[in-house]
Enzyme design. Structure first.
Site, PDB file in Angstrom:
ATOM      1  N   ASP A   8       0.884  -1.159   0.000  1.00 20.96           N
ATOM      2  CA  ASP A   8       0.000   0.000   0.000  1.00 20.96           C
ATOM      3  C   ASP A   8       0.935   1.225   0.000  1.00 20.96           C
ATOM      4  O   ASP A   8       2.119   1.081   0.339  1.00 20.96           O
ATOM      5  CB  ASP A   8      -0.847  -0.070   1.274  1.00 20.96           C
ATOM      6  N   LEU A   9       0.430   2.377  -0.368  1.00 20.50           N
ATOM      7  CA  LEU A   9       1.303   3.569  -0.404  1.00 20.50           C
ATOM      8  C   LEU A   9       1.121   4.461   0.824  1.00 20.50           C
ATOM      9  O   LEU A   9       2.012   4.561   1.680  1.00 20.50           O
ATOM     10  CB  LEU A   9       1.012   4.372  -1.679  1.00 20.50           C
ATOM     11  N   ASP A  10      -0.068   5.042   0.903  1.00 18.78           N
ATOM     12  CA  ASP A  10      -0.321   6.018   1.965  1.00 18.78           C
ATOM     13  C   ASP A  10      -0.361   5.326   3.336  1.00 18.78           C
ATOM     14  O   ASP A  10      -1.178   4.445   3.568  1.00 18.78           O
ATOM     15  CB  ASP A  10      -1.672   6.696   1.668  1.00 18.78           C
ATOM     16  N   THR A  16       0.816  10.378   3.451  1.00 20.14           N
ATOM     17  CA  THR A  16       0.074  11.430   2.760  1.00 20.14           C
ATOM     18  C   THR A  16      -1.303  11.651   3.394  1.00 20.14           C
ATOM     19  O   THR A  16      -2.055  12.518   2.945  1.00 20.14           O
ATOM     20  CB  THR A  16      -0.103  11.085   1.261  1.00 20.14           C
ATOM     21  N   LYS A  44      -9.159   6.137   5.241  1.00 20.58           N
ATOM     22  CA  LYS A  44      -7.870   5.575   4.810  1.00 20.58           C
ATOM     23  C   LYS A  44      -8.064   4.371   3.890  1.00 20.58           C
ATOM     24  O   LYS A  44      -8.786   3.434   4.237  1.00 20.58           O
ATOM     25  CB  LYS A  44      -7.047   5.165   6.029  1.00 20.58           C
ATOM     26  N   GLY A  45      -7.425   4.413   2.749  1.00 20.14           N
ATOM     27  CA  GLY A  45      -7.498   3.291   1.813  1.00 20.14           C
ATOM     28  C   GLY A  45      -8.756   3.317   0.948  1.00 20.14           C
ATOM     29  O   GLY A  45      -8.931   2.481   0.076  1.00 20.14           O
ATOM     30  N   ILE A  46      -9.648   4.267   1.195  1.00 24.91           N
ATOM     31  CA  ILE A  46     -10.924   4.347   0.464  1.00 24.91           C
ATOM     32  C   ILE A  46     -10.759   5.291  -0.738  1.00 24.91           C
ATOM     33  O   ILE A  46     -10.166   6.361  -0.617  1.00 24.91           O
ATOM     34  CB  ILE A  46     -12.047   4.874   1.416  1.00 24.91           C
ATOM     35  N   ARG A  48     -11.277   7.970  -3.915  1.00 22.26           N
ATOM     36  CA  ARG A  48     -11.670   9.384  -3.854  1.00 22.26           C
ATOM     37  C   ARG A  48     -13.196   9.558  -3.858  1.00 22.26           C
ATOM     38  O   ARG A  48     -13.757  10.217  -2.993  1.00 22.26           O
ATOM     39  CB  ARG A  48     -11.049  10.119  -5.048  1.00 22.26           C
ATOM     40  N   SER A 115      -2.049   0.702  -4.442  1.00 21.62           N
ATOM     41  CA  SER A 115      -2.611   1.868  -3.756  1.00 21.62           C
ATOM     42  C   SER A 115      -3.924   2.256  -4.411  1.00 21.62           C
ATOM     43  O   SER A 115      -4.064   2.153  -5.628  1.00 21.62           O
ATOM     44  CB  SER A 115      -1.634   3.038  -3.855  1.00 21.62           C
ATOM     45  N   ALA A 116      -4.864   2.731  -3.591  1.00 14.86           N
ATOM     46  CA  ALA A 116      -6.139   3.220  -4.124  1.00 14.86           C
ATOM     47  C   ALA A 116      -5.960   4.587  -4.781  1.00 14.86           C
ATOM     48  O   ALA A 116      -6.872   5.104  -5.421  1.00 14.86           O
ATOM     49  CB  ALA A 116      -7.159   3.320  -3.003  1.00 14.86           C
ATOM     50  N   SER A 117      -4.775   5.169  -4.631  1.00  9.56           N
ATOM     51  CA  SER A 117      -4.573   6.541  -5.106  1.00  9.56           C
ATOM     52  C   SER A 117      -4.222   6.635  -6.593  1.00  9.56           C
ATOM     53  O   SER A 117      -3.284   5.994  -7.070  1.00  9.56           O
ATOM     54  CB  SER A 117      -3.473   7.227  -4.300  1.00  9.56           C
ATOM     55  N   LYS A 146     -10.928  -0.878  -1.921  1.00 12.91           N
ATOM     56  CA  LYS A 146     -10.648  -1.732  -0.772  1.00 12.91           C
ATOM     57  C   LYS A 146     -11.827  -1.584   0.206  1.00 12.91           C
ATOM     58  O   LYS A 146     -12.359  -0.489   0.295  1.00 12.91           O
ATOM     59  CB  LYS A 146      -9.352  -1.275  -0.065  1.00 12.91           C
ATOM     60  N   GLU A 170      -0.011  -3.333   4.543  1.00 13.89           N
ATOM     61  CA  GLU A 170      -1.080  -2.320   4.643  1.00 13.89           C
ATOM     62  C   GLU A 170      -1.160  -1.686   6.026  1.00 13.89           C
ATOM     63  O   GLU A 170      -0.798  -2.314   7.014  1.00 13.89           O
ATOM     64  CB  GLU A 170      -2.438  -3.013   4.429  1.00 13.89           C
ATOM     65  N   ASP A 171      -1.688  -0.451   6.056  1.00 13.74           N
ATOM     66  CA  ASP A 171      -1.909   0.210   7.360  1.00 13.74           C
ATOM     67  C   ASP A 171      -3.391   0.348   7.685  1.00 13.74           C
ATOM     68  O   ASP A 171      -3.731   0.777   8.790  1.00 13.74           O
ATOM     69  CB  ASP A 171      -1.269   1.608   7.369  1.00 13.74           C
TER      70      ASP A 171
HETATM   71  P1  B16 Z   1      -6.506   9.741  -4.664  1.00 17.54           P
HETATM   72  P2  B16 Z   1      -3.657   4.073  -0.213  1.00 17.54           P
HETATM   73  C1  B16 Z   1      -5.538   5.938  -0.549  1.00 17.54           C
HETATM   74  O1  B16 Z   1      -4.195   5.542  -0.652  1.00 17.54           O
HETATM   75  C2  B16 Z   1      -5.705   6.882   0.636  1.00 17.54           C
HETATM   76  O2  B16 Z   1      -5.471   6.190   1.856  1.00 17.54           O
HETATM   77  C3  B16 Z   1      -7.108   7.425   0.665  1.00 17.54           C
HETATM   78  O3  B16 Z   1      -7.261   8.336   1.744  1.00 17.54           O
HETATM   79  C4  B16 Z   1      -7.403   8.126  -0.675  1.00 17.54           C
HETATM   80  O4  B16 Z   1      -8.742   8.629  -0.711  1.00 17.54           O
HETATM   81  C5  B16 Z   1      -7.193   7.125  -1.808  1.00 17.54           C
HETATM   82  O5  B16 Z   1      -5.861   6.639  -1.760  1.00 17.54           O
HETATM   83  C6  B16 Z   1      -7.436   7.738  -3.164  1.00 17.54           C
HETATM   84  O6  B16 Z   1      -6.454   8.714  -3.413  1.00 17.54           O
HETATM   85  O7  B16 Z   1      -7.563  10.741  -4.360  1.00 17.54           O
HETATM   86  O8  B16 Z   1      -5.103  10.323  -4.668  1.00 17.54           O
HETATM   87  O9  B16 Z   1      -6.792   8.938  -5.902  1.00 17.54           O
HETATM   88  O10 B16 Z   1      -3.713   4.030   1.297  1.00 17.54           O
HETATM   89  O11 B16 Z   1      -4.532   3.030  -0.874  1.00 17.54           O
HETATM   90  O12 B16 Z   1      -2.243   4.082  -0.743  1.00 17.54           O
HETATM   91 MG    MG Z   2      -2.860   3.153   3.382  1.00 20.67          MG
END
Ligand code: B16
Ligand code: MG
Length: 223
Positions: A8-10, A16, A44-46, A48, A115-117, A146, A170-171
């Site tokens: 996972d990233l964040d 972040t 977290k992990g959810i 956008r 990462s979900a990001s 996730k 993962e966190d």
């Molecule tokens: P973005 P991860 C997730 O990252 C964040 O924890 C979560 O808060 C955020 O809404 C999601 O990425 C989407 O990010 O808006 O940049 O696409 O923990 O899965 O690395």
């Molecule tokens: Mg995370």
């Protein structure tokens, strides 16, 4: 046999979460929805859009906006977030991560990102870590947020590795559920009481230990 680590990233590679928090808080202020740090934890992990839906439900405004308006809100939040993460640099890599990545590489094990990001590649570039990753799963192609295992399975597929030979790190609770449902071995980083479903938990990234993970994985897959 361990063939890949999927991160996972964040909250694992860098933190972040506070930038996401500031950006959602700014949107919340405009909408009259007060977002505090405790509520931010649940995001977290959810993804956008799903985060936005949860914020609107939290503020009892879930029926107040059209799809177009919601897309604009998510876009505005992202523009602010991107502005905030522009200054991320290698000094923002969480402690212990560079050593772990080095240990994984020197054992010829692949490294992936789940990462979900949608900003993940840019964050890795700013951290100077993009080249350390053999595959970065594309969150914009992932239909299910996730705790659905989709993003971890995408990463395993991209690496060409069977999920049972992958370790997921993962966190977030949603992320641990995703790893477990992907049939991978789960490593949690954070509070043991909330990440209890992980195969093993380290209290912070600095405690992550390659040898310990490998020994526990072998023990687990033999029993
Ligand atoms: P973005 P991860 C997730 O990252 C964040 O924890 C979560 O808060 C955020 O809404 C999601 O990425 C989407 O990010 O808006 O940049 O696409 O923990 O899965 O690395
Ligand atoms: Mg995370």
């Amino acid at each position: 046999m361990i063939e890949a680590f999927i991160f996972d990233l964040d909250g694992v590679i860098t933190d972040t979460a506070n930038y996401h928090y500031l950006a959602w808080k700014a949107l919340g202020d405009k909408l009259g929805i007060k977002i505090d740090e405790e509520f931010n934890e649940t995001l977290k992990g959810i993804s956008r859009m799903e985060s936005l839906e949860r914020i609107l439900i939290y503020g009892n405004k879930q029926n107040d906006f059209t799809v177009k308006e919601k897309e604009k809100m998510a876009n505005d939040k992202n523009q602010y977030y991107v502005e905030l993460i522009k200054n991320i640099s290698p000094k923002d890599i969480l402690p212990g991560i560079e050593k772990l990545l080095k240990d994984i590489k020197s054992n010829n094990i692949k490294i992936g990102l789940a990462s979900a990001s949608k900003n993940a590649t840019m964050v890795l570039e700013n951290l100077g870590l993009k080249e350390s990753f053999d595959f970065i799963a594309d969150a914009s192609k992932c239909k299910n947020s996730k705790p659905n295992p989709e993003i971890f399975l995408m990463a395993a597929k991209g690496l060409g590795i069977n999920p049972i030979n992958c370790i997921g790190v993962e966190d977030a609770i949603a992320g641990i559920d995703a790893i477990n449902d992907a049939n991978m071995y789960s490593v949690g980083v954070g509070d043991e009481s909330s990440l209890g479903k992980a195969n093993i938990v380290f209290s912070d990234t600095n405690k992550l230990n390659f040898k310990y993970i490998v020994e526990n994985y072998s023990c687990c897959s033999n029993c």
